[in-house]
Design a protein around this motif. Structure first.
Motif, PDB file in Angstrom:
ATOM      1  N   ASN A 141      39.269  39.473  30.323  1.00  0.00           N
ATOM      2  CA  ASN A 141      38.546  39.829  31.549  1.00  0.00           C
ATOM      3  C   ASN A 141      37.685  41.070  31.347  1.00  0.00           C
ATOM      4  O   ASN A 141      36.554  41.141  31.843  1.00  0.00           O
ATOM      5  CB  ASN A 141      39.542  40.063  32.686  1.00  0.00           C
ATOM      6  N   LEU A 142      38.202  42.039  30.616  1.00  0.00           N
ATOM      7  CA  LEU A 142      37.459  43.265  30.354  1.00  0.00           C
ATOM      8  C   LEU A 142      36.230  42.990  29.495  1.00  0.00           C
ATOM      9  O   LEU A 142      35.127  43.485  29.775  1.00  0.00           O
ATOM     10  CB  LEU A 142      38.369  44.275  29.667  1.00  0.00           C
ATOM     11  N   ILE A 160      43.162  40.749  38.908  1.00  0.00           N
ATOM     12  CA  ILE A 160      42.593  41.233  37.650  1.00  0.00           C
ATOM     13  C   ILE A 160      41.155  41.740  37.792  1.00  0.00           C
ATOM     14  O   ILE A 160      40.788  42.738  37.161  1.00  0.00           O
ATOM     15  CB  ILE A 160      42.677  40.140  36.552  1.00  0.00           C
ATOM     16  N   ALA A 161      40.334  41.107  38.617  1.00  0.00           N
ATOM     17  CA  ALA A 161      38.956  41.581  38.778  1.00  0.00           C
ATOM     18  C   ALA A 161      38.922  42.987  39.366  1.00  0.00           C
ATOM     19  O   ALA A 161      38.088  43.819  38.976  1.00  0.00           O
ATOM     20  CB  ALA A 161      38.163  40.619  39.656  1.00  0.00           C
ATOM     21  N   ASP A 162      39.846  43.277  40.287  1.00  0.00           N
ATOM     22  CA  ASP A 162      39.932  44.621  40.868  1.00  0.00           C
ATOM     23  C   ASP A 162      40.433  45.619  39.832  1.00  0.00           C
ATOM     24  O   ASP A 162      39.965  46.763  39.771  1.00  0.00           O
ATOM     25  CB  ASP A 162      40.860  44.613  42.076  1.00  0.00           C
ATOM     26  N   ALA A 163      41.399  45.185  39.015  1.00  0.00           N
ATOM     27  CA  ALA A 163      41.917  46.053  37.961  1.00  0.00           C
ATOM     28  C   ALA A 163      40.825  46.411  36.961  1.00  0.00           C
ATOM     29  O   ALA A 163      40.686  47.572  36.560  1.00  0.00           O
ATOM     30  CB  ALA A 163      43.084  45.371  37.247  1.00  0.00           C
ATOM     31  N   VAL A 164      40.015  45.429  36.558  1.00  0.00           N
ATOM     32  CA  VAL A 164      38.941  45.677  35.594  1.00  0.00           C
ATOM     33  C   VAL A 164      37.903  46.634  36.171  1.00  0.00           C
ATOM     34  O   VAL A 164      37.398  47.518  35.463  1.00  0.00           O
ATOM     35  CB  VAL A 164      38.292  44.350  35.156  1.00  0.00           C
ATOM     36  N   THR A 165      37.594  46.479  37.444  1.00  0.00           N
ATOM     37  CA  THR A 165      36.674  47.419  38.095  1.00  0.00           C
ATOM     38  C   THR A 165      37.188  48.850  37.965  1.00  0.00           C
ATOM     39  O   THR A 165      36.451  49.770  37.601  1.00  0.00           O
ATOM     40  CB  THR A 165      36.494  47.070  39.581  1.00  0.00           C
ATOM     41  N   GLY A 166      38.473  49.041  38.247  1.00  0.00           N
ATOM     42  CA  GLY A 166      39.060  50.365  38.143  1.00  0.00           C
ATOM     43  C   GLY A 166      39.093  50.883  36.719  1.00  0.00           C
ATOM     44  O   GLY A 166      38.801  52.055  36.466  1.00  0.00           O
ATOM     45  N   ILE A 167      39.420  50.023  35.784  1.00  0.00           N
ATOM     46  CA  ILE A 167      39.479  50.427  34.370  1.00  0.00           C
ATOM     47  C   ILE A 167      38.121  50.925  33.895  1.00  0.00           C
ATOM     48  O   ILE A 167      38.011  51.981  33.245  1.00  0.00           O
ATOM     49  CB  ILE A 167      39.956  49.240  33.496  1.00  0.00           C
TER      50      ILE A 167
END
Length: 339
Positions: free
Chosen positions: A15-16, A214-221
């Motif tokens: 995803n990243l 996961i899309a929200d997590a990638v945004t934060g990362i």
């Protein structure tokens, strides 16, 4: 920017990579142990895939040459398999990480981003949601090796000036996570529920966790990776606790299928309660717009259907639910809403 992702073929890495590749200004080297691990959806002109075994013999010096930013997603174990071989779990992961950090210094890497664990580094916390300055007393070797790498990052920053960020991520779920794998209770439960399989729950279902799409997590990362802040360690999650029983109920409602559950003996590696305080992240980077659990589960179901993972299964399960409702209606138990 020249970016290398170590552990790029996994769920988070896939995803990243896809998100970073959407920026044509990024040139990405995606590294993992086997060519077959990579998902076909990350074939982008600005992504180079490399198959490299991660061990004490890996030439990280050459691998990181010419890179500006490093994502460290490598781990040889997971929370469920922790404590089985303590010596090798610790030495393998720590030695690899030290070699990565040495290569970062030699190659003058601008910044390294380490994916730690918001669910295991704190251990059995006593105050919730858990803040980054809470006591860290892991009860698994997985959490210990994550915390050790965090301390090594601080050391290399102090001694060599290596910039870094630690992301203590909660429990991500969604597209590209293996539904039949060892990790990801949300994704696994959705998959099994749609297949009509029994969900195996360790303990009585009262365990509380923090789930993030996961899309929200990638945004934060990526926001953390691109930012330059005095703070180096960030929790990243939903900021809310959900019990396993509540999770199963939401899956049952959103999927529209009956869910069978078997309760097993609880495991010593499972922390009873763990959900994260994300106020430090929001102070530094602004609000993180999060999808509700219901929406994330719906999107994951849509992904399964698109990929053909659950073809015809959902329809069969829904029909079974209707049959059960019809039987209840015949007995005068409930209103019949099925056709």
């Amino acid at each position: 920017m020249n970016i290398i992702i170590l552990g790029a073929a996994g769920f988070i890495g896939t995803n990243l990579t896809a998100r970073l590749a959407a920026d044509p200004g990024n040139r990405i080297v995606a590294v993992d142990e086997e060519p077959g691990y990579f998902h076909g959806d990350v074939d982008f002109p600005n992504v180079e895939k490399k198959a490299v075994k991660f061990d004490r013999h890996t030439d990280f010096q050459s691998l990181l040459a010419g890179q500006e930013q490093v994502y460290h997603l490598v781990s040889t174990n997971n929370p469920a398999s922790s404590n089985r071989d303590v010596e090798h779990e610790i030495t393998d992961n720590i030695e690899i990480s030290v070699r990565i950090l040495e290569a970062c210094v030699s190659n003058r890497i601008r910044k390294i981003i380490f994916l730690s664990s918001g669910g295991t580094v704190y251990g059995k916390g006593t105050a919730f949601p858990i803040r980054e300055d809470a006591a860290a007393n892991p009860i698994t070797t997985y959490g210990i090796q994550k915390l050790t790498v965090e301390k090594l990052l601080y050391l290399y920053h102090y001694v060599h000036g290596l910039d870094y960020a630690v992301i203590r991520l909660s429990n991500p779920y969604g597209p590209y996570q293996r539904p039949d794998g060892r990790l990801g209770v949300v994704t696994t439960f959705i998959y099994k529920a749609l297949r009509g399989e029994t969900l195996m729950v360790y303990g009585d279902g009262s365990i509380i966790r923090d789930y993030i799409y996961i899309a929200d997590a990638v945004t934060g990362i990526i926001r953390i990776a691109q930012g330059s802040r005095e703070d180096k360690v960030f929790n990243l999650g939903s900021g809310k606790g959900v019990s396993i029983r509540e999770l199963i109920s939401v899956i049952e409602t959103v999927a529209g299928v009956p869910v069978a559950v078997a309760y097993l003996e609880k495991r010593s590696v499972d922390v009873p309660v763990s959900y994260l305080d994300i106020s430090r992240y929001e102070r530094n980077f602004g609000p993180l717009s999060l999808r509700p659990l219901e929406e994330g589960i719906r999107l994951t179901i849509d992904y399964f259907e698109k990929e053909g993972y659950i073809k015809h299964i959902k329809q069969d399960a829904s029909a079974d639910l209707c049959q059960k409702e019809n039987r209840k209606h015949a007995k005068g138990i409930s209103r019949n809403s099925c056709i």
